[in-house]
Enzyme design. Structure first.
Site, PDB file in Angstrom:
ATOM      1  N   LYS A   1      44.826  54.523  55.034  1.00 13.39           N
ATOM      2  CA  LYS A   1      43.741  54.702  55.674  1.00 13.39           C
ATOM      3  C   LYS A   1      43.309  56.552  55.162  1.00 13.39           C
ATOM      4  O   LYS A   1      44.607  57.379  55.612  1.00 13.39           O
ATOM      5  CB  LYS A   1      43.229  54.626  56.851  1.00 13.39           C
ATOM      6  CG  LYS A   1      42.248  55.570  57.947  1.00 13.39           C
ATOM      7  CD  LYS A   1      42.020  54.760  59.129  1.00 13.39           C
ATOM      8  CE  LYS A   1      40.640  55.631  59.994  1.00 13.39           C
ATOM      9  NZ  LYS A   1      40.166  55.519  61.170  1.00 13.39           N
TER      10      LYS A   1
ATOM     11  N   ASP B   1      34.900  50.349  70.895  1.00 16.51           N
ATOM     12  CA  ASP B   1      33.967  51.068  69.823  1.00 16.51           C
ATOM     13  C   ASP B   1      34.629  49.440  68.768  1.00 16.51           C
ATOM     14  O   ASP B   1      35.124  49.186  67.807  1.00 16.51           O
ATOM     15  CB  ASP B   1      34.926  51.341  67.912  1.00 16.51           C
ATOM     16  CG  ASP B   1      33.981  51.377  67.240  1.00 16.51           C
ATOM     17  OD1 ASP B   1      32.577  50.536  67.377  1.00 16.51           O
ATOM     18  OD2 ASP B   1      34.280  51.665  65.421  1.00 16.51           O
TER      19      ASP B   1
ATOM     20  N   GLY C   1      34.958  52.550  56.841  1.00 15.35           N
ATOM     21  CA  GLY C   1      34.248  53.316  57.302  1.00 15.35           C
ATOM     22  C   GLY C   1      33.425  55.176  57.080  1.00 15.35           C
ATOM     23  O   GLY C   1      34.534  54.823  55.860  1.00 15.35           O
ATOM     24  N   GLY C   2      32.511  55.124  57.391  1.00 16.18           N
ATOM     25  CA  GLY C   2      32.190  56.049  56.295  1.00 16.18           C
ATOM     26  C   GLY C   2      32.901  56.753  56.861  1.00 16.18           C
ATOM     27  O   GLY C   2      32.400  58.725  55.709  1.00 16.18           O
TER      28      GLY C   2
END
Length: 300
Positions: A47, A146, A27-28
């Site tokens: 991550k 999400d 993701g951004g």
């Protein structure tokens, strides 16, 4: 982020006990890599995201929740990704959180579904395992917030729910949580849009219904064609013809379109029509999951 992708990649490659590092799309707000951990003798997922003490509680929420979920809870291991370690690192004067996590072989559900979708049997098996993982989270008063194909991995044929960065705990008598942004429009329940901006356990159920519909009927398009009613709403709000809309107004148009169609329960059919052979009982399940009123969805 202050550091470049190359600098962060070099930092990961320089970690002790880490070999064979490969960047992957994330993701951004974060960077992600796969690597081989020579100490653990297994492939892992790494991550990295920016960190500041000013926003400590918010930025540490994902590793803290994953750690709490896995502590003495063998149920969680089947359908929720495992966290091994989390630590603060520094690169070029900036602070980051580095998480070493379970590596889920293969690709996410978003790559697996494809244009034509999955079989009914496959779709129901994945949905069942997704529900089992979420039921565990809900039993701990945690909502994911999400749920989408990109956050569902299928390693070795088993569903794994990943990315708890948006998850939150419903504390005390408060059965809802505030939503500060609408990330993935098609999967967000109507109550999560402004001005309500609320999220409940049945809001996760809504997202399960949307994902099940997509698995059965094929991947959704990236953009939704403007609906004439939503265009009228936006033209009334902005006082412009749709062809004059700028970037912000176009985003608002799509948001209003999705919200309008979701409230009418016409969004999913507008994205992908139900296949003719789907049982009516299955269509009713999806319709109940995605009812615009959260109190009329399944409660668990």
């Amino acid at each position: 982020m202050g550091s470049t992708e190359e600098e962060l990649l070099a930092l990961v490659q320089g970690l002790e006990g880490i070999e064979d590092v490969s960047p992957i799309l994330e993701g951004g707000q974060s960077y992600a890599y796969t690597a081989f951990d020579t100490y653990l003798s297994r492939r892992i997922f790494i991550k990295i995201y920016w960190y500041s003490d000013e926003y400590k509680d918010s930025l540490l929420s994902e590793p803290r929740r994953l750690s709490a979920i896995y502590q003495n809870n063998s149920q969680a291991r089947d359908h929720i990704v495992n966290l091994y370690t989390a630590e603060k690192i520094t690169a070029d004067g900036e602070s980051y959180i580095l998480m070493k996590m379970e590596y889920c072989e293969g690709r996410s559900l978003s790559h697996k579904t494809g244009e034509f979708g999955l079989s009914v049997h496959q779709s129901l098996q994945i949905a069942k395992e997704l529900c089992e993982g979420l039921h565990f989270l809900h039993s701990k008063d945690i909502v994911h917030r999400d749920i989408k194909p990109g956050n569902i991995m299928i390693p070795n044929g088993q569903c794994k729910l990943v990315d708890l960065g948006s998850a939150t705990v419903l504390s005390g008598d408060d059965v809802s949580a505030r939503v500060t942004s609408v990330k993935t429009l098609f999967y967000n329940p109507p109550e999560s849009f402004p001005p309500t901006g609320k999220y409940y356990i049945p809001s996760d159920v809504y997202q399960i219904g949307v994902v099940l519909h997509e698995m059965l009927n094929g991947s959704y398009p990236e953009k939704l064609n403007p609906h004439k009613t939503a265009i009228k709403i936006c033209e009334s709000r902005f006082g412009k013809n749709v062809i004059e809309f700028g970037c912000f107004e176009s985003c608002e148009l799509e948001k209003q379109t999705v919200l309008h169609l979701a409230n009418k329960q016409k969004l999913l059919e507008g994205l992908r029509s139900n296949k003719a052979y789907l049982p009516n009982s299955l269509k009713r399940i999806i319709k109940t999951c995605t009812h615009p009123d959260p109190m009329k969805r399944y409660r668990s």
